[in-house]
Design an enzyme around this catalytic site. Sequence first.
Site, PDB file in Angstrom:
ATOM      1  N   PRO A 119      -5.050  -6.340  -1.897  1.00 36.24           N
ATOM      2  CA  PRO A 119      -6.419  -6.732  -2.273  1.00 36.24           C
ATOM      3  C   PRO A 119      -6.881  -5.836  -3.411  1.00 36.24           C
ATOM      4  CG  PRO A 119      -6.433  -5.435  -0.248  1.00 36.24           C
ATOM      5  CD  PRO A 119      -4.999  -5.653  -0.597  1.00 36.24           C
ATOM      6  N   MET A 120      -7.299  -6.433  -4.528  1.00 38.69           N
ATOM      7  CA  MET A 120      -7.717  -5.661  -5.705  1.00 38.69           C
ATOM      8  C   MET A 120      -9.025  -6.226  -6.231  1.00 38.69           C
ATOM      9  SD  MET A 120      -3.979  -5.288  -7.557  1.00 38.69           S
ATOM     10  CE  MET A 120      -3.498  -6.999  -7.239  1.00 38.69           C
ATOM     11  N   VAL A 121     -10.038  -5.388  -6.300  1.00 34.40           N
ATOM     12  CA  VAL A 121     -11.365  -5.831  -6.729  1.00 34.40           C
ATOM     13  C   VAL A 121     -11.288  -6.448  -8.122  1.00 34.40           C
ATOM     14  CG1 VAL A 121     -13.711  -5.086  -7.278  1.00 34.40           C
ATOM     15  CG2 VAL A 121     -12.514  -4.105  -5.307  1.00 34.40           C
ATOM     16  N   CYS A 123     -10.546   2.208   0.528  1.00 31.55           N
ATOM     17  CA  CYS A 123     -11.083   2.368  -0.823  1.00 31.55           C
ATOM     18  C   CYS A 123     -11.661   3.772  -1.000  1.00 31.55           C
ATOM     19  CB  CYS A 123     -12.169   1.330  -1.097  1.00 31.55           C
ATOM     20  SG  CYS A 123     -12.872   1.466  -2.764  1.00 31.55           S
ATOM     21  N   LYS A 166      -6.578  -1.962   6.617  1.00 34.03           N
ATOM     22  CA  LYS A 166      -5.863  -1.222   5.571  1.00 34.03           C
ATOM     23  C   LYS A 166      -6.457   0.175   5.514  1.00 34.03           C
ATOM     24  CE  LYS A 166      -4.296  -1.520   0.761  1.00 34.03           C
ATOM     25  NZ  LYS A 166      -4.768  -0.246   0.222  1.00 34.03           N
ATOM     26  N   HIS A 219      -1.635   3.005   3.400  1.00 30.93           N
ATOM     27  CA  HIS A 219      -1.466   3.572   2.063  1.00 30.93           C
ATOM     28  C   HIS A 219      -1.172   5.054   2.256  1.00 30.93           C
ATOM     29  CE1 HIS A 219      -3.077   3.813  -2.345  1.00 30.93           C
ATOM     30  NE2 HIS A 219      -1.992   4.549  -2.158  1.00 30.93           N
ATOM     31  N   ASN A 260       3.829   4.075  -4.207  1.00 29.49           N
ATOM     32  CA  ASN A 260       5.104   4.411  -4.872  1.00 29.49           C
ATOM     33  C   ASN A 260       5.975   3.190  -5.149  1.00 29.49           C
ATOM     34  OD1 ASN A 260       4.192   6.977  -4.317  1.00 29.49           O
ATOM     35  ND2 ASN A 260       5.727   7.438  -2.758  1.00 29.49           N
ATOM     36  N   GLU A 301      -0.834  -1.744  -8.321  1.00 25.71           N
ATOM     37  CA  GLU A 301      -0.656  -1.515  -9.760  1.00 25.71           C
ATOM     38  C   GLU A 301       0.693  -2.019 -10.255  1.00 25.71           C
ATOM     39  OE1 GLU A 301      -1.448   2.240 -11.400  1.00 25.71           O
ATOM     40  OE2 GLU A 301      -3.590   2.180 -10.950  1.00 25.71           O
TER      41      GLU A 301
END
Length: 470
Positions: free
Chosen positions: A23-25, A108, A147, A175, A210, A233
């Site tokens: 999930p990425m804003v 977050c 998450k 994470h 990673n 990313e």
Amino acid sequence: MAKLKGFEFWSSTLKKASFVVAPMVDQSELAWRLLSRRHGAQLCYTPMLHAQVFVRDANYRRENLYNEVCEEDRPLITQFCANDPEVFVQAALLAQDYCDAIDLNLGCPQMIAKRGHYGVFLQDEWELLEKMIRLANEKLSVPITCKIRVFKEMEKTVRYAQMLEKAGCQLLTVHGRTKDQKGAMTGIASWEHIKAVRKAVNIPVFANGNIQHLSDVERCIQETGVQGVMSAEGNLHNPALFEGRSPPVWEMAEEYLEVVKQHPPCTLSYVRAHLFKLWHHTLQIHQDLREDLAKVKTLAGLAEVSKQLRLRCQEEIAKGKDVEEKESGLPFPHWICQPYVRPAPKEPVANGNSQGSEVKKTVCQKRALEDSDGTADTLSKNKQKKRSRNPNKNFCPEQKPKYIKCEQCGNPKGNKCVFNLCRGCCKKKAYKEVADCPKYLQESLRHSPQGALQYARRSCDEDFQFETAL
């Protein structure tokens, strides 16, 4: 049909997904999810949605979830940030028919999450989190997932994960970075923490951190024993990561723009951000096109800049510059999709007294508190701007005028209020208790004679002096 849980949910509903888009804003929108699925992604998350806004704003629901319903875009997990159990469940109930699970964001680390009190900044409030997960697990028709980020202490991280599992979490994404590992201090994610969590819980676990190539995915699964690996990313810089390919950037850019056209509407800022990520290495060289990409206002304009970047790259290839690119420090030529690695913070030199050490110290430390006289060289940029507009502006706390506070709310009290209240509290008191405050009545007469008349009629003053005056 009974709600599936744990490994049964992962196996049946998520189809044993191992390759996951995070999930990425403003980045994991429908078009990007579809592109990622075409190139190996097996499960996607929506961007993080704000539960409170989702509940109160129908347009927000429509723009961020309801309008993005697509048969190709499954399985799909909708992620919310929240800090109130009731609000979180209300938002989840409104979303559950459009996805396969609801995820609570507990990872977050950004400042906006700190100000809003959500994300990783809830990780110490176990009682609240337990209540949120348990209530969602009871009320929803789809599973609840989480998450998280790790604590420095591995044992505490394990107990944290076990608490969430016990509360009703059916799938956990870990994470492997702490709350403080972000930005320039991101560092390396701890797969050891993820491995410890995987061994300690009886629900599926996804690893995050990673991941730059497909080989990293395979190695992570082998070393940690997780059911899947999530990429953020790495996926943004190379949507074909899960295919094990590193295609030319223009191939991904053009395909993405085509998907955007097929599934409108897509916010222009999202598209621009994706192109900046894809073309990141090339834009370091072609700075003029970087400026053009930032300025254009239409989808066609973005597509044209991307086309110009492709033409320049193809010119370089024709001139044989791809051989020279090997000396640039990148593993591939700049026009090939590849990960972006943040530069590590500069280390101080050995003697510790050099200028480099001082620079690092200046960068890393918070700005020093102002001196009592508030001199310009210690003021923040914002205060320096204020002083440029008003040279006599005084920022010294000791010299600021002191106000007598309202006895009820703490705001500055009215100058002439006989009850030592602010204007709002005085008005309420005068109305509720039928208590006359000369200052309030004087102001009411000046600004609203009719209001003052109504007030006077409510009072016990039989001669109605104000009515006579009017």
